[in-house]
Design a protein around this motif. Structure first.
Motif, PDB file in Angstrom:
ATOM      1  N   LEU A   1       0.823  -1.209   0.000  1.00  0.00           N
ATOM      2  CA  LEU A   1       0.000   0.000   0.000  1.00  0.00           C
ATOM      3  C   LEU A   1       0.856   1.258   0.000  1.00  0.00           C
ATOM      4  O   LEU A   1       0.543   2.237  -0.683  1.00  0.00           O
ATOM      5  N   ILE A   2       1.948   1.232   0.738  1.00  0.00           N
ATOM      6  CA  ILE A   2       2.845   2.389   0.790  1.00  0.00           C
ATOM      7  C   ILE A   2       3.536   2.605  -0.551  1.00  0.00           C
ATOM      8  O   ILE A   2       3.631   3.728  -1.058  1.00  0.00           O
ATOM      9  N   VAL A   3       4.004   1.528  -1.151  1.00  0.00           N
ATOM     10  CA  VAL A   3       4.797   1.640  -2.387  1.00  0.00           C
ATOM     11  C   VAL A   3       3.924   1.886  -3.615  1.00  0.00           C
ATOM     12  O   VAL A   3       4.240   2.735  -4.453  1.00  0.00           O
TER      13      VAL A   3
ATOM     14  N   TYR B   1      -0.703   7.333  -1.103  1.00  0.00           N
ATOM     15  CA  TYR B   1      -1.741   7.355  -0.077  1.00  0.00           C
ATOM     16  C   TYR B   1      -1.300   8.234   1.099  1.00  0.00           C
ATOM     17  O   TYR B   1      -0.142   8.209   1.505  1.00  0.00           O
ATOM     18  N   SER B   2      -2.235   8.980   1.624  1.00  0.00           N
ATOM     19  CA  SER B   2      -1.955   9.793   2.804  1.00  0.00           C
ATOM     20  C   SER B   2      -1.787   8.887   4.019  1.00  0.00           C
ATOM     21  O   SER B   2      -2.201   7.724   4.021  1.00  0.00           O
ATOM     22  N   ILE B   3      -1.211   9.437   5.076  1.00  0.00           N
ATOM     23  CA  ILE B   3      -1.052   8.678   6.313  1.00  0.00           C
ATOM     24  C   ILE B   3      -2.418   8.304   6.871  1.00  0.00           C
ATOM     25  O   ILE B   3      -2.617   7.197   7.398  1.00  0.00           O
ATOM     26  N   GLU B   4      -3.379   9.185   6.731  1.00  0.00           N
ATOM     27  CA  GLU B   4      -4.724   8.903   7.220  1.00  0.00           C
ATOM     28  C   GLU B   4      -5.345   7.722   6.464  1.00  0.00           C
ATOM     29  O   GLU B   4      -5.970   6.844   7.059  1.00  0.00           O
TER      30      GLU B   4
ATOM     31  N   TYR C   1      -6.739   1.775   6.105  1.00  0.00           N
ATOM     32  CA  TYR C   1      -6.524   0.431   5.569  1.00  0.00           C
ATOM     33  C   TYR C   1      -6.054  -0.516   6.674  1.00  0.00           C
ATOM     34  O   TYR C   1      -6.490  -1.667   6.745  1.00  0.00           O
ATOM     35  N   PHE C   2      -5.159  -0.027   7.518  1.00  0.00           N
ATOM     36  CA  PHE C   2      -4.648  -0.885   8.591  1.00  0.00           C
ATOM     37  C   PHE C   2      -5.762  -1.231   9.575  1.00  0.00           C
ATOM     38  O   PHE C   2      -5.984  -2.405   9.901  1.00  0.00           O
ATOM     39  N   ASN C   3      -6.478  -0.216  10.048  1.00  0.00           N
ATOM     40  CA  ASN C   3      -7.489  -0.421  11.085  1.00  0.00           C
ATOM     41  C   ASN C   3      -8.758  -1.083  10.571  1.00  0.00           C
ATOM     42  O   ASN C   3      -9.393  -1.862  11.300  1.00  0.00           O
TER      43      ASN C   3
ATOM     44  N   SER D   1     -13.509   0.420   2.740  1.00  0.00           N
ATOM     45  CA  SER D   1     -12.073   0.139   2.747  1.00  0.00           C
ATOM     46  C   SER D   1     -11.770  -1.220   2.123  1.00  0.00           C
ATOM     47  O   SER D   1     -10.799  -1.357   1.370  1.00  0.00           O
ATOM     48  N   LEU D   2     -12.575  -2.239   2.443  1.00  0.00           N
ATOM     49  CA  LEU D   2     -12.359  -3.555   1.856  1.00  0.00           C
ATOM     50  C   LEU D   2     -12.528  -3.500   0.342  1.00  0.00           C
ATOM     51  O   LEU D   2     -11.712  -4.063  -0.406  1.00  0.00           O
ATOM     52  N   SER D   3     -13.571  -2.832  -0.133  1.00  0.00           N
ATOM     53  CA  SER D   3     -13.797  -2.710  -1.566  1.00  0.00           C
ATOM     54  C   SER D   3     -12.599  -2.065  -2.249  1.00  0.00           C
ATOM     55  O   SER D   3     -12.078  -2.574  -3.250  1.00  0.00           O
TER      56      SER D   3
END
Length: 201
Positions: free
Chosen positions: A72-74, A84-87, A92-94, A137-139
């Motif tokens: 996701l970061i790369v 992607y922003s940090i938010e 995505y993580f949560n 988020s899942l979608s």
């Protein structure tokens, strides 16, 4: 640190690969760390900026969770083409990685096994996509995986029309609470719209 896209292998990320630095260039987090501190890159001081694998992910799933967050970061990009922003990474993580991990532990599986199996995903949607933000988020996460090759992700993900229909049905079930709890989420983050996948089947 920089990474060569030509030689990218999610299974061969160096453990000392730098994930984040402070404003002075000091390393805050490396890939090997079980807590990634991304606060330096937050656009707003209120953004949490901590990816806490150690306390949020079962030890058996940390490896998979790190790989997914690294992807996701790369490779993640918002509507304007920026990373992607940090938010967004936090959502995505949560809203995806953590509950997928919890669900996989319940079934005695790994996260990737859930993603690869349509039946498991369906069960996950019914039992764990309990908010509009988790559903959205899942979608977006599945669309993200679909846009990458399975070779890049090392996940045998196959797009399923049935899964996106189930996501949409679950979203519609959650609609009454939308304006109360999650309206801010859909309009303030760089997530793909789930309906955009239907025209490409």
């Amino acid at each position: 640190d920089s990474i060569s896209m030509d030689a990218f292998d999610i299974n061969k990320i160096r453990q000392d690969f730098v994930i984040s630095r402070d404003k002075n260039g000091k390393v805050l987090s490396s890939y090997k760390d079980n807590v990634w501190n991304l606060k330096t890159y937050a656009s707003n001081p209120s953004q949490h900026g901590i990816i806490d694998f150690e306390n949020r992910i079962k030890s058996s799933n940390i490896s998979d969770a790190k790989k997914l967050m690294f992807l996701l970061i790369v490779f993640g990009s918002g509507r304007n083409g920026s990373q992607y922003s940090i938010e967004t990474l936090g959502h995505y993580f949560n809203d995806v990685i953590v509950p997928l991990s919890d669900f996989s532990i319940k079934l005695n599986k790994y996260i990737n096994e859930i993603i690869e199996n349509e039946n498991y995903l369906g069960e996950y949607i019914r039992g764990y996509c309990t908010t509009r933000s988790k559903n959205q988020s899942l979608s977006s996460f599945l669309i993200f995986l679909d846009r990458l090759s399975n070779k890049t992700t090392n996940i045998n993900y196959k797009r399923s029309k049935s899964i996106f229909i189930q996501i949409k049905q679950k979203r519609d079930e959650l609609a009454p609470s939308f304006f109360i709890s999650d309206s801010f989420f859909l309009f303030s983050h760089d997530f793909a719209v789930p309906d955009d996948v239907f025209g490409s089947f």
